[in-house]
Motif scaffolding. Structure first.
Motif, mmCIF file in Angstrom:
data_model
loop_
_atom_site.group_PDB
_atom_site.id
_atom_site.type_symbol
_atom_site.label_atom_id
_atom_site.label_comp_id
_atom_site.label_asym_id
_atom_site.label_seq_id
_atom_site.Cartn_x
_atom_site.Cartn_y
_atom_site.Cartn_z
ATOM 1 N N SER A 63 0.892 -1.215 -0.104
ATOM 2 C CA SER A 63 -0.064 0.039 -0.080
ATOM 3 C C SER A 63 0.865 1.129 0.093
ATOM 4 O O SER A 63 0.309 2.396 -0.099
ATOM 5 C CB SER A 63 -0.931 -0.190 1.108
ATOM 6 N N TYR A 64 2.202 1.164 0.224
ATOM 7 C CA TYR A 64 2.916 2.239 0.199
ATOM 8 C C TYR A 64 3.409 2.722 -1.463
ATOM 9 O O TYR A 64 3.732 3.767 -1.651
ATOM 10 C CB TYR A 64 4.363 1.981 0.582
ATOM 11 N N SER A 65 2.838 2.036 -2.444
ATOM 12 C CA SER A 65 2.904 2.247 -3.799
ATOM 13 C C SER A 65 1.554 2.594 -4.284
ATOM 14 O O SER A 65 0.490 2.131 -4.000
ATOM 15 C CB SER A 65 3.231 0.861 -4.627
ATOM 16 N N PHE A 66 1.713 3.781 -5.179
ATOM 17 C CA PHE A 66 0.364 4.278 -5.645
ATOM 18 C C PHE A 66 -0.595 3.383 -6.338
ATOM 19 O O PHE A 66 -1.827 3.396 -6.111
ATOM 20 C CB PHE A 66 0.559 5.678 -6.384
ATOM 21 N N ASP A 67 0.019 2.461 -7.092
ATOM 22 C CA ASP A 67 -0.675 1.678 -8.083
ATOM 23 C C ASP A 67 -1.337 0.474 -7.143
ATOM 24 O O ASP A 67 -1.959 -0.235 -7.638
ATOM 25 C CB ASP A 67 -0.032 1.150 -9.372
ATOM 26 N N SER A 68 -0.738 0.181 -5.975
ATOM 27 C CA SER A 68 -1.277 -0.751 -4.950
ATOM 28 C C SER A 68 -2.545 0.016 -4.418
ATOM 29 O O SER A 68 -3.700 -0.604 -4.179
ATOM 30 C CB SER A 68 -0.213 -1.370 -4.192
ATOM 31 N N TYR A 69 -2.249 1.110 -3.710
ATOM 32 C CA TYR A 69 -3.136 1.866 -3.200
ATOM 33 C C TYR A 69 -4.469 2.106 -3.822
ATOM 34 O O TYR A 69 -5.826 1.776 -3.278
ATOM 35 C CB TYR A 69 -2.720 3.017 -2.309
ATOM 36 N N ILE A 70 -4.326 2.521 -5.044
ATOM 37 C CA ILE A 70 -5.649 2.782 -5.737
ATOM 38 C C ILE A 70 -6.302 1.712 -6.219
ATOM 39 O O ILE A 70 -7.425 1.876 -6.869
ATOM 40 C CB ILE A 70 -5.263 3.937 -7.012
ATOM 41 N N SER A 71 -5.810 0.562 -5.978
ATOM 42 C CA SER A 71 -6.657 -0.646 -6.253
ATOM 43 C C SER A 71 -7.123 -1.276 -4.996
ATOM 44 O O SER A 71 -7.304 -2.366 -5.174
ATOM 45 C CB SER A 71 -5.797 -1.625 -7.007
ATOM 46 N N SER A 72 -7.436 -0.424 -4.008
ATOM 47 C CA SER A 72 -8.025 -0.926 -2.853
ATOM 48 C C SER A 72 -7.288 -1.914 -1.810
ATOM 49 O O SER A 72 -7.918 -2.486 -1.187
ATOM 50 C CB SER A 72 -9.655 -1.555 -3.078
ATOM 51 N N GLN A 73 -6.150 -2.072 -2.197
ATOM 52 C CA GLN A 73 -5.085 -2.647 -1.565
ATOM 53 C C GLN A 73 -4.438 -2.145 -0.364
ATOM 54 O O GLN A 73 -3.803 -1.020 -0.558
ATOM 55 C CB GLN A 73 -3.890 -3.147 -2.541
ATOM 56 N N ARG A 74 -4.678 -2.581 0.933
ATOM 57 C CA ARG A 74 -4.495 -1.881 2.105
ATOM 58 C C ARG A 74 -3.287 -2.707 2.917
ATOM 59 O O ARG A 74 -3.343 -2.278 4.027
ATOM 60 C CB ARG A 74 -5.403 -1.487 3.005
ATOM 61 N N ARG A 75 -2.543 -3.460 2.113
ATOM 62 C CA ARG A 75 -1.670 -4.269 3.199
ATOM 63 C C ARG A 75 -0.352 -3.581 3.020
ATOM 64 O O ARG A 75 -0.086 -3.197 1.663
ATOM 65 C CB ARG A 75 -1.432 -5.828 2.668
ATOM 66 N N ASP A 76 0.295 -3.451 4.147
ATOM 67 C CA ASP A 76 1.751 -2.593 4.086
ATOM 68 C C ASP A 76 2.832 -3.665 4.107
ATOM 69 O O ASP A 76 2.596 -4.805 4.035
ATOM 70 C CB ASP A 76 1.587 -1.554 5.258
ATOM 71 N N PRO A 77 4.069 -3.075 4.202
ATOM 72 C CA PRO A 77 5.217 -4.000 4.136
ATOM 73 C C PRO A 77 5.486 -4.913 5.284
ATOM 74 O O PRO A 77 5.894 -6.152 4.899
ATOM 75 C CB PRO A 77 6.237 -3.087 4.234
ATOM 76 N N VAL A 414 -4.498 -15.561 -6.634
ATOM 77 C CA VAL A 414 -5.605 -14.447 -6.442
ATOM 78 C C VAL A 414 -5.356 -13.119 -7.295
ATOM 79 O O VAL A 414 -6.076 -12.097 -6.884
ATOM 80 C CB VAL A 414 -5.700 -14.215 -4.946
ATOM 81 N N GLY A 415 -4.374 -13.139 -8.142
ATOM 82 C CA GLY A 415 -3.955 -11.754 -8.697
ATOM 83 C C GLY A 415 -3.019 -10.992 -8.057
ATOM 84 O O GLY A 415 -2.839 -11.270 -6.790
ATOM 85 N N HIS A 416 -2.393 -10.029 -8.698
ATOM 86 C CA HIS A 416 -1.492 -9.199 -8.174
ATOM 87 C C HIS A 416 -1.858 -7.612 -8.031
ATOM 88 O O HIS A 416 -0.779 -6.919 -8.034
ATOM 89 C CB HIS A 416 -0.029 -9.407 -9.014
ATOM 90 N N LEU A 417 -2.859 -7.165 -8.334
ATOM 91 C CA LEU A 417 -3.170 -5.789 -8.531
ATOM 92 C C LEU A 417 -4.465 -5.473 -7.876
ATOM 93 O O LEU A 417 -5.231 -4.877 -8.085
ATOM 94 C CB LEU A 417 -3.627 -5.517 -10.206
ATOM 95 N N GLY A 418 -4.565 -6.092 -6.599
ATOM 96 C CA GLY A 418 -5.675 -5.543 -5.831
ATOM 97 C C GLY A 418 -7.153 -5.861 -6.369
ATOM 98 O O GLY A 418 -7.088 -7.125 -7.127
ATOM 99 N N ARG A 419 -7.924 -4.870 -6.272
ATOM 100 C CA ARG A 419 -9.222 -5.251 -6.940
ATOM 101 C C ARG A 419 -9.069 -5.400 -8.310
ATOM 102 O O ARG A 419 -10.025 -6.167 -8.911
ATOM 103 C CB ARG A 419 -9.966 -4.014 -6.711
ATOM 104 N N ARG A 420 -8.412 -4.842 -9.062
ATOM 105 C CA ARG A 420 -8.235 -4.798 -10.533
ATOM 106 C C ARG A 420 -8.254 -6.119 -11.265
ATOM 107 O O ARG A 420 -8.205 -6.458 -12.431
ATOM 108 C CB ARG A 420 -7.011 -3.732 -10.860
ATOM 109 N N ASP A 421 -7.508 -7.108 -10.415
ATOM 110 C CA ASP A 421 -7.699 -8.266 -11.047
ATOM 111 C C ASP A 421 -7.958 -9.395 -9.952
ATOM 112 O O ASP A 421 -7.552 -10.543 -9.835
ATOM 113 C CB ASP A 421 -6.121 -8.931 -11.447
ATOM 114 N N ALA A 422 -8.810 -9.214 -9.050
ATOM 115 C CA ALA A 422 -9.696 -10.144 -8.205
ATOM 116 C C ALA A 422 -10.620 -10.733 -8.830
ATOM 117 O O ALA A 422 -11.391 -10.219 -9.532
ATOM 118 C CB ALA A 422 -10.011 -9.251 -6.833
#
Length: 681
Positions: A63-77, A414-422
């Motif tokens: 979630s520290y990366s913009f393209d992770s966060y904007i995909s509703s992904q909230r898991r951090d390092p 399960v995908g690698h792009l948060g909601r975008r490939d869930a």
């Protein structure tokens, strides 16, 4: 006994593999260490003089990366490291709700979280503290939105800020409202803290982390990213980013890494691993423009990422045309992306939203997007200048943006792009992506210094996500070396391992020791037998033309293995483990060449085939299109938009690269046989 005889005696192979990976440690004193210890830690109880394979992932976003966060992904390092060690984490579903619980099938040995260095401070302002004024800047509001289209608009805005469109890099106006420089320092401190807290410094050496980030250069969407990996806790005060280098590009990155790390003489050491090059528009590996650039490339970039979520970069073969990109190797059709730039990510609701994402025909695709061609061109440049600037080993990684390092299992993807490939969006919008690969190093112990040193010397290999064990040596070997109880000791003493250089060879050329073992998998996900092992050779002929050849050295293509069209269960058998000593029958004295080993598993179902079948659409069925109609209707009733499952029914005969069946594989780093001119490094 012929030199190419396959040795498959059980006792011999057990001796080999126990020597490589068994449970009997060989503890060395500090004075006996083959690498420099640069950090304070307990010596590892499990220390192997002849090294052991460690499996990891050096390309991970949270979630520290913009393209992770904007995909509703909230898991951090911290979450990413927990996942890598086998713990469960929760990811977003296709609607952005945190509802998908997932865990890796087997823990990793090492991991580096590589969030985008450019945006750490801006993400800090936009996402972490509502008391900061910049948090309420419209771009930040879009970034935090839970609606898909505002998220995609935010993503476009972020790429503009990173200089990936027509404008030069610039920081968000949120940085005028709040202190992004302090946010950058705070985020970089958190990255280091997470790595330190999950690094096992005890004698158990159960898990290794690296402080790292991704340098995110992608002008005009040509992917020039590098994963910057630090050796120990001594790191640059801040990441060097495109805001520091501008269009001076990666040579400036290298210079500034010297200034901020190497030249500090405080124990800081660092490397930059090129992102797989298939989406770089042919720009990743240019001819050196100066002696400094040539030397910096050789120093900072010992390995290249050969495979990951966005495709494979070994070589390219178009099955529709029946020919390849400077190759006749039909196995080069593996996980190829149709386009040649980052616009390949631009599919939403099943519709491609960018013309630049369309298929780039073979004759227009840049040769040096493919690493094998780069290696061949390196030999040609060596012949002209005396120095080969492209001496690179291989690793794989995932490039996950879901904080799931090593989550590369086709059967449990399960995908690698948060909601975008869930869920259904994986097949719908990211059909040409894949679960990614793994980085494997042959190291004495599971510690930062040992792993970093292994990467420096290029004793590494890439896998497409499975975990076969691969040994590859060249030297002066007896034909019965596979039956020698001291095989590995002899292999190191009388030759070089993968990643090495061999210059003292006789007129017949070196012998190559090849030993492979299948990935046995787990009880839930059993591994697959190996089909064959191949040696790939590249050289420059007498007329100055680059050449290549593929030799089958173990197994055979027509071994009768396949998959069950209804269940995807594997059929037939293959190699469990094998060993041989091989010599190039076409060796020409005085000829410079490289050799690497490629190991192919028996056929298995691709991740997309499994997910299509789970939705009631069988790519192997004659009624596939009818099944897709029903599955699309069901998906729309559940909230989906547009075409979801029609891609399941693509006809492989009409596709340049796609097949519902794949062959997982591993690629060893090359060995360079350098029989004339100066040393490679």
């Amino acid at each position: 006994m012929p030199r190419n005889t396959v040795h498959i005696k059980a006792v011999v192979l057990l001796s080999y593999f126990f020597a490589a990976t068994g449970s009997v440690p060989s503890l060395a004193t500090e004075a006996q260490l083959p690498f420099e210890r640069t950090e304070e830690r307990e010596p590892c109880a499990d220390f192997r003089v002849n090294r052991k394979p460690l499996f990891g992932d050096l390309h991970v976003h949270t979630s520290y990366s913009f393209d992770s966060y904007i995909s509703s992904q909230r898991r951090d390092p911290w979450d990413a490291y927990r996942y890598a060690k086998g713990e469960k984490i929760v990811l977003p579903d296709a609607e952005g709700e945190q509802s998908i619980e997932t865990a890796i099938d087997r823990p990793l040995d090492f991991t580096a979280v590589t969030d985008h260095g450019e945006f750490l401070g801006q993400i800090d302002i936009c996402t972490l503290d509502s008391k900061k004024l910049g948090y309420w800047w419209p771009h930040c509001l879009l970034t935090r939105s839970q609606s898909l289209w505002p998220q995609l608009l935010a993503a476009h805005w972020w790429t503009i800020l990173g200089g990936q469109q027509e404008s030069p890099p610039e920081k968000s106006f949120a940085c005028t409202l709040s202190d992004c420089d302090q946010g950058q320092r705070d985020m970089w401190s958190r990255v280091q803290k997470a790595a330190e807290e999950h690094y096992d410094r005890s004698e158990n050496c159960s898990f290794t982390t690296f402080v790292a980030y991704e340098y995110t250069e992608a002008f005009d969407q040509n992917n020039m990213h590098r994963n910057v990996i630090f050796r120990n806790e001594s790191v640059s005060d801040l990441p060097v980013t495109v805001y520091d280098t501008g269009r001076d590009s990666f040579p400036s990155l290298w210079r500034q890494l010297r200034e901020t790390c190497i030249d500090k003489e405080n124990g800081c050491d660092v490397m930059a691993i090129p992102h797989n090059s298939n989406l770089s528009g042919g720009l990743m590996f240019r001819d050196p423009r100066s002696v400094e650039e040539q030397e910096d490339r050789l120093f900072f970039e010992p390995v290249v990422e050969l495979v990951q979520h966005k495709g494979a970069s070994e070589c390219r073969f178009d099955r529709r045309l029946g020919r390849g990109l400077d190759t006749v190797d039909e196995a080069c059709d593996f996980e190829q992306i149709p386009g040649d730039n980052l616009n390949m990510m631009g599919t939403v609701h099943g519709e491609v939203r960018s013309e630049k994402a369309q298929l780039v025909e073979l004759d227009e695709f840049a040769r040096r997007n493919m690493v094998r061609n780069v290696l061949k061109d390196g030999l040609a440049l060596q012949q002209e200048t005396g120095t080969n600037p492209f001496v690179m080993g291989f690793i794989g990684s995932t490039d996950t943006h879901s904080a799931t390092p090593g989550g590369a299992n086709e059967a449990d993807y399960v995908g690698h792009l948060g909601r975008r490939d869930a869920e259904f969006t994986n097949v719908q919008d990211h059909f040409y992506s894949n679960p990614g690969g793994l980085a494997v190093v042959w190291a004495e112990e599971n510690s930062r210094d040992s792993i970093f040193s292994a990467i420096r010397r290029k004793e590494t290999y890439a896998t497409s996500g499975t975990r076969p064990e691969v040994r590859f040596f060249a030297g002066d070997y007896a034909e019965d070396l596979c039956s020698d109880p001291e095989m590995l000791t002899t292999a190191y003493r009388k030759g070089v391992p993968m990643g090495g250089e061999l210059s003292d060879v006789d007129e017949q050329g070196p012998e190559f020791l090849i030993a492979v073992r299948k990935d046995y998998g787990t009880q839930v996900y059993p591994g697959t037998d190996l089909q064959r092992a191949q040696v790939i050779k590249g050289w420059v002929d007498g007329e100055g033309k680059t050449r290549e050849k593929v030799f089958d050295v173990l197994g055979q293509a027509d071994n009768g293995a396949g998959v069950d069209a209804q269940t995807c269960a594997p059929t037939g058998e293959g190699i469990k483990q094998a060993c041989t000593v091989w010599r190039d029958p076409d060796f020409i004295p005085g000829e410079n060449a490289f050799y690497y080993l490629r190991v192919l598993e028996n056929p298995t179902c691709r991740w997309s085939t499994r997910q299509c079948q789970a939705a009631g659409v069988n790519p192997f069925a004659s009624s596939c299109e009818e099944q897709a109609v029903r599955a699309n209707e069901a998906a729309r009733e559940s909230g989906a938009t547009g075409d979801v499952y029609n891609k399941c029914c693509l006809d492989p005969a009409e596709q340049p690269f796609y097949s519902p069946v794949i062959q997982e594989r591993a690629w060893s780093s090359p060995i360079w046989v350098n029989t004339h001119s100066e040393s490679l490094q």
